[in-house]
Design an enzyme around this catalytic site. Structure first.
Site, mmCIF file in Angstrom:
data_model
loop_
_atom_site.group_PDB
_atom_site.id
_atom_site.type_symbol
_atom_site.label_atom_id
_atom_site.label_comp_id
_atom_site.label_asym_id
_atom_site.label_seq_id
_atom_site.Cartn_x
_atom_site.Cartn_y
_atom_site.Cartn_z
ATOM 1 N N ARG A 130 0.855 -1.189 0.000
ATOM 2 C CA ARG A 130 0.000 0.000 0.000
ATOM 3 C C ARG A 130 0.889 1.236 0.000
ATOM 4 O O ARG A 130 1.864 1.303 0.764
ATOM 5 C CB ARG A 130 -0.903 -0.005 1.234
ATOM 6 C CG ARG A 130 -1.819 1.216 1.408
ATOM 7 C CD ARG A 130 -2.630 0.980 2.675
ATOM 8 N NE ARG A 130 -3.657 1.968 2.961
ATOM 9 C CZ ARG A 130 -3.579 2.893 3.916
ATOM 10 N NH1 ARG A 130 -2.470 3.014 4.657
ATOM 11 N NH2 ARG A 130 -4.575 3.720 4.146
ATOM 12 N N GLU A 164 -8.775 7.849 6.039
ATOM 13 C CA GLU A 164 -9.415 8.042 7.356
ATOM 14 C C GLU A 164 -10.393 9.217 7.322
ATOM 15 O O GLU A 164 -10.273 10.189 8.065
ATOM 16 C CB GLU A 164 -8.354 8.199 8.447
ATOM 17 C CG GLU A 164 -7.544 6.927 8.641
ATOM 18 C CD GLU A 164 -6.677 6.922 9.884
ATOM 19 O OE1 GLU A 164 -6.416 5.831 10.424
ATOM 20 O OE2 GLU A 164 -6.233 8.012 10.318
ATOM 21 N N GLU A 210 -5.124 -0.518 7.624
ATOM 22 C CA GLU A 210 -4.063 -0.093 8.540
ATOM 23 C C GLU A 210 -4.227 -0.846 9.848
ATOM 24 O O GLU A 210 -5.316 -0.884 10.424
ATOM 25 C CB GLU A 210 -4.121 1.411 8.833
ATOM 26 C CG GLU A 210 -3.813 2.315 7.676
ATOM 27 C CD GLU A 210 -3.765 3.790 8.083
ATOM 28 O OE1 GLU A 210 -3.602 4.081 9.300
ATOM 29 O OE2 GLU A 210 -3.915 4.642 7.206
#
Length: 349
Positions: A86, A177, A284
């Site tokens: 990523r 996020e 994550e």
């Protein structure tokens, strides 16, 4: 073993390298006679290594348990079972790291190793997270329609670079996020409801225009807190008609209570899938670098208690980061450049 200072740690790869004008880190040539085969099937065992070129430029190196130096992505693949990388993208970062050119270099290295790829667009010049969703400076005075055009151009630039190298990302994140939207105040879900969904849809359309099979992810933090997911995926994205393929979550359990956090996250993963009809990925995860056994247990618990058709992968965030890097990050899972046991569950998948 201590990190060794080198002019550029890219020299550890046993091949000739070719520099680009856009990065101080060199890049290996493609071996045309060796076709690259990437397996896109199955559970993604991933790592976000976006700091890698910067770490190499500063002279950090990595090694296996026997002390043999290895290029970091190859080390993660061969010693830790990682099969996916990523990489975050910033629009115009002040020092250049994580811009489109830097990301393309890391993506090419991952591709040459046969690793799957996730691209994480922050739509900012720096960190985007729950406390920071700063619109790129060059876009700050734009209208919403103008920002959507700029987003599309930015995506086209990054993904166009990859396409030109015959690299196809398997996943692309639109925002990072984004529990309260992105590119504040224009894309704030509280100040301008509906605008965030328009941004997500513009990103979705731009990605699919270049890579129709790529899966688009919307990502928020605190995967153990259901109310956050209900608010963004229910109230905002569903109400305003968002297009996306996967729900992405972050998880950073405290070592003293990781079992409870993981169990809540498992419940939320199943509920999100049932409620919104989308698979989920942990894009994550991280714990203190000294908590290898606890992190190993957390990852194993997630894998053992979810269906792979519902939870489709786990990505450790910056496992290679040295203790205290970049102002105090301590949740990598290497010690002195050597992987701990944290990623061991990937080996058996």
């Amino acid at each position: 073993m201590k990190y060794l200072k080198l002019i550029a740690a890219a020299l550890v790869l046993p091949t000739m390298w070719a520099c680009t004008e856009d990065s101080p880190i060199t890049n290996p040539p493609v071996q045309e006679e060796e076709p690259i085969v990437i397996n896109h099937e199955g559970f993604a065992k991933g790592a976000d290594v976006s700091w890698l070129t910067e770490l190499e430029y500063e002279g950090y190196t990595f090694a296996n348990a026997d002390g043999e130096q290895m290029e970091c992505m190859q080390l993660l693949r061969d010693e830790c079972g990682v099969d996916a990388i990523r990489l975050r993208v910033w629009v115009n970062p002040s020092e250049g790291w994580n811009n489109a050119a830097d990301v393309a270099i890391k993506a090419r290295r991952a591709n040459l190793l046969g690793l799957r790829l996730m691209i994480d667009f922050h739509f900012s010049d720096t960190w985007a997270d729950p406390a920071n969703q700063t619109i790129p400076a060059a876009w700050a005075d734009m209208t919403l329609d103008e920002v959507l055009v700029a987003m599309t151009a930015h995506i086209n630039d990054m993904l166009g670079r990859l396409k030109a190298m015959d690299i196809e990302p398997e996943w692309v994140q639109i925002g990072n996020e984004t529990r309260t939207g992105m590119m504040w105040p224009l894309g704030s879900t509280s100040d301008n409801p509906g605008n965030f969904t328009k941004m997500v849809n513009a990103g979705y359309d731009a990605v699919k225009a270049i890579f129709p099979d790529c899966k688009v992810i919307v990502h928020i933090d605190s995967g153990d807190q259901w109310y956050l997911y209900s608010r963004i995926f229910g109230n905002e994205l569903r109400n305003y008609g968002a297009n996306y393929d996967i729900i992405g979550i972050s998880l950073y359990p405290d070592p003293s209570s990781w079992e409870t956090t993981i169990d809540s996250a498992i419940s939320n993963i199943n509920l999100a899938n049932t409620t919104y009809g989308k698979p989920v990925m942990v894009v994550e995860i991280g714990m203190d670098y000294t908590e290898g056994e606890a992190c190993k247990g957390a990852i194993q618990r997630l894998i053992d208690n979810t269906d792979s058709s519902i939870m489709q992968g786990i990505f450790y965030w910056e496992p290679e980061a040295p203790n205290g890097y970049n102002g105090g990050y301590k949740k990598g899972c290497f010690e002195d450049g050597v992987p701990t046991c944290a990623l061991d569950p990937f080996k058996s998948l």
